[in-house]
Design a protein around this motif. Structure first.
Motif, PDB file in Angstrom:
ATOM      1  N   UNK A   1       0.856  -1.172   0.000  1.00 52.22           N
ATOM      2  CA  UNK A   1       0.000   0.000   0.000  1.00 52.22           C
ATOM      3  C   UNK A   1       0.903   1.237   0.000  1.00 52.22           C
ATOM      4  N   UNK A   2       0.372   2.416  -0.336  1.00 50.69           N
ATOM      5  CA  UNK A   2       1.209   3.627  -0.303  1.00 50.69           C
ATOM      6  C   UNK A   2       1.868   3.871   1.053  1.00 50.69           C
ATOM      7  N   UNK A   3       1.130   3.636   2.131  1.00 49.75           N
ATOM      8  CA  UNK A   3       1.711   3.857   3.467  1.00 49.75           C
ATOM      9  C   UNK A   3       2.808   2.849   3.751  1.00 49.75           C
ATOM     10  N   UNK A   4       2.605   1.590   3.384  1.00 49.46           N
ATOM     11  CA  UNK A   4       3.641   0.579   3.575  1.00 49.46           C
ATOM     12  C   UNK A   4       4.885   0.933   2.783  1.00 49.46           C
ATOM     13  N   UNK A   5       4.695   1.453   1.583  1.00 53.04           N
ATOM     14  CA  UNK A   5       5.841   1.842   0.759  1.00 53.04           C
ATOM     15  C   UNK A   5       6.615   2.980   1.414  1.00 53.04           C
ATOM     16  N   UNK A   6       5.900   3.941   2.012  1.00 59.36           N
ATOM     17  CA  UNK A   6       6.580   5.048   2.702  1.00 59.36           C
ATOM     18  C   UNK A   6       7.344   4.533   3.914  1.00 59.36           C
ATOM     19  N   UNK A   7       6.728   3.619   4.663  1.00 59.59           N
ATOM     20  CA  UNK A   7       7.417   3.031   5.820  1.00 59.59           C
ATOM     21  C   UNK A   7       8.677   2.305   5.355  1.00 59.59           C
ATOM     22  N   UNK A   8       8.556   1.516   4.291  1.00 56.20           N
ATOM     23  CA  UNK A   8       9.700   0.769   3.769  1.00 56.20           C
ATOM     24  C   UNK A   8      10.811   1.702   3.319  1.00 56.20           C
ATOM     25  N   UNK A   9      10.442   2.774   2.611  1.00 55.33           N
ATOM     26  CA  UNK A   9      11.450   3.726   2.132  1.00 55.33           C
ATOM     27  C   UNK A   9      12.181   4.388   3.285  1.00 55.33           C
ATOM     28  N   UNK A  10      11.445   4.724   4.341  1.00 55.35           N
ATOM     29  CA  UNK A  10      12.084   5.340   5.508  1.00 55.35           C
ATOM     30  C   UNK A  10      13.013   4.356   6.208  1.00 55.35           C
ATOM     31  N   UNK A  11      12.598   3.100   6.303  1.00 55.81           N
ATOM     32  CA  UNK A  11      13.452   2.096   6.940  1.00 55.81           C
ATOM     33  C   UNK A  11      14.753   1.910   6.171  1.00 55.81           C
ATOM     34  N   UNK A  12      14.687   1.963   4.837  1.00 54.70           N
ATOM     35  CA  UNK A  12      15.905   1.783   4.051  1.00 54.70           C
ATOM     36  C   UNK A  12      16.858   2.956   4.183  1.00 54.70           C
ATOM     37  N   UNK A  13      16.361   4.102   4.646  1.00 55.61           N
ATOM     38  CA  UNK A  13      17.238   5.252   4.852  1.00 55.61           C
ATOM     39  C   UNK A  13      17.891   5.223   6.225  1.00 55.61           C
TER      40      UNK A  13
END
Length: 358
Positions: free
Chosen positions: A287-299
């Protein structure tokens, strides 16, 4: 026919429709086509059925008593993370664009107009199930390749997959000696803007950052004994900052090799936007929110940092992380981050005829 085909049950389709005759007709068409079918008269009954049953696809009417299709979809997407990738197809008597838009916004995958065209229904079901199968197959392939690489990481063996990733990856043994550095990490070290290799160890160029890096390495190594495997810091330079995600690797089965206990994932400033949220959504079905969470975790963000950035609670972040683990087939944050960072690169490599992607 193989034993696997014999032992694999046919896909289970949950039909949610309040009109008895139509519900029976749909179930009959599905069963004649070789599917298993389960029927419910409204959303509440369907929700109860899914407590003990995992459908492969849901066909659902929109307008129903007790709990309508929108309510069932919302409950399924919010409360059942294990069904996050299950296709949800609406049945509607209205072909108004707002009906379609409303369903899409709520997370529906497709819709069919009543009166039902059964050839179209069966084609839609087949297409959606094939799409899920392809996604799962691609994810399994990515996971298998990455797990093979991570297995070699713990044993100290360089894996060719690592050199195909733009992210810098440095493997360290228990004494913080460099066991292996992939090509990207070696290129970054030669530049020496943020770090370099000194006496077979990784050291930040900025003295303050170097102290923080060495402390972080020790902290992650110690925390691994408690089951906490990930930490992150920023390596500063005069003009920019580089994120460094540090993870503890699992135990090695390799013998007569220096064992890698820590992995440092380095993202150069020019690579900060390598992880596309849109690509994550398409690749892993997020989902869009999951993608944002994932992107933040990778940073390198911690769950508390993610909560602050998105304005949500840490409990909600944990819920999204559980969904991420389920959709990517991982169970540790370091494996999740590594897979997400590798996944977009795998897609990009497939576009190049000169490189064979993994």
């Amino acid at each position: 026919m193989t034993d696997t085909a014999i032992n694999t049950p046919a896909p289970l389709i949950l039909v949610v429709e309040d009109e008895l005759a139509l519900r029976r007709d749909i179930v009959e068409e599905l069963e004649e086509a070789g599917y298993r079918a389960l029927a419910a008269a409204h959303g509440e009954e369907a929700d109860r059925l899914m407590e003990n049953t995992t459908p492969d696809l849901v066909l659902c009417d929109i307008t129903m008593p007790k709990l309508d299709g929108y309510g069932l979809l919302s409950a399924m997407r919010q409360n059942r993370p294990e069904l996050a990738s299950t296709p949800f197809v609406f049945l509607t008597a209205m072909s108004e664009p707002r009906e379609v838009i409303e369903g899409k916004l709520r997370g529906a995958d497709d819709y069919l107009i009543k009166p039902v065209d059964y050839d179209l229904l069966l084609a839609t079901v087949s297409a959606r199930l094939r799409q899920v199968s392809r996604i799962k197959g691609q994810i399994e392939q990515d996971i298998a390749s990455l797990q093979a690489a991570l297995a070699d990481l713990a044993g100290g063996g360089p894996h060719p997959v690592l050199d195909l990733i733009a992210l810098g990856i440095v493997l360290l043994d228990g004494d913080r000696n460099v066991v292996h550095a992939n090509k990207a990490a070696q290129d970054m070290a030669r530049d020496a803007a943020h770090f370099s290799f000194r006496r077979n160890r990784i050291a930040a160029t900025d003295p303050v950052s170097d102290i923080a890096l060495q402390q972080a390495l020790d902290k992650v190594k110690a925390a691994a004994r408690r089951g906490e495997r990930v930490g992150g810091i920023m390596l500063q330079s005069a003009e920019s900052a580089m994120s460094a995600l540090i993870g503890a690797l699992g135990p090695s089965t390799a013998a007569q090799k220096p064992q890698a206990e820590l992995a440092v994932f380095l993202s150069a400033p020019t690579h900060d936007k390598k992880v596309s949220e849109r690509l994550l959504i398409d690749l892993f079905g997020l989902t869009p929110t999951e993608a944002r969470v994932a992107a933040l975790l990778t940073s390198g963000a911690r769950p508390s940092d993610v909560a602050d950035a998105l304005g949500i609670s840490t409990t909600t972040v944990s819920f999204h992380m559980r969904n991420l683990f389920q959709k990517t087939g991982t169970n540790r944050q370091i494996d999740l981050v590594a897979l997400i960072l590798a996944g977009p690169m795998a897609v990009q490599l497939e576009l190049s005829p000169r490189i064979v992607s993994f």
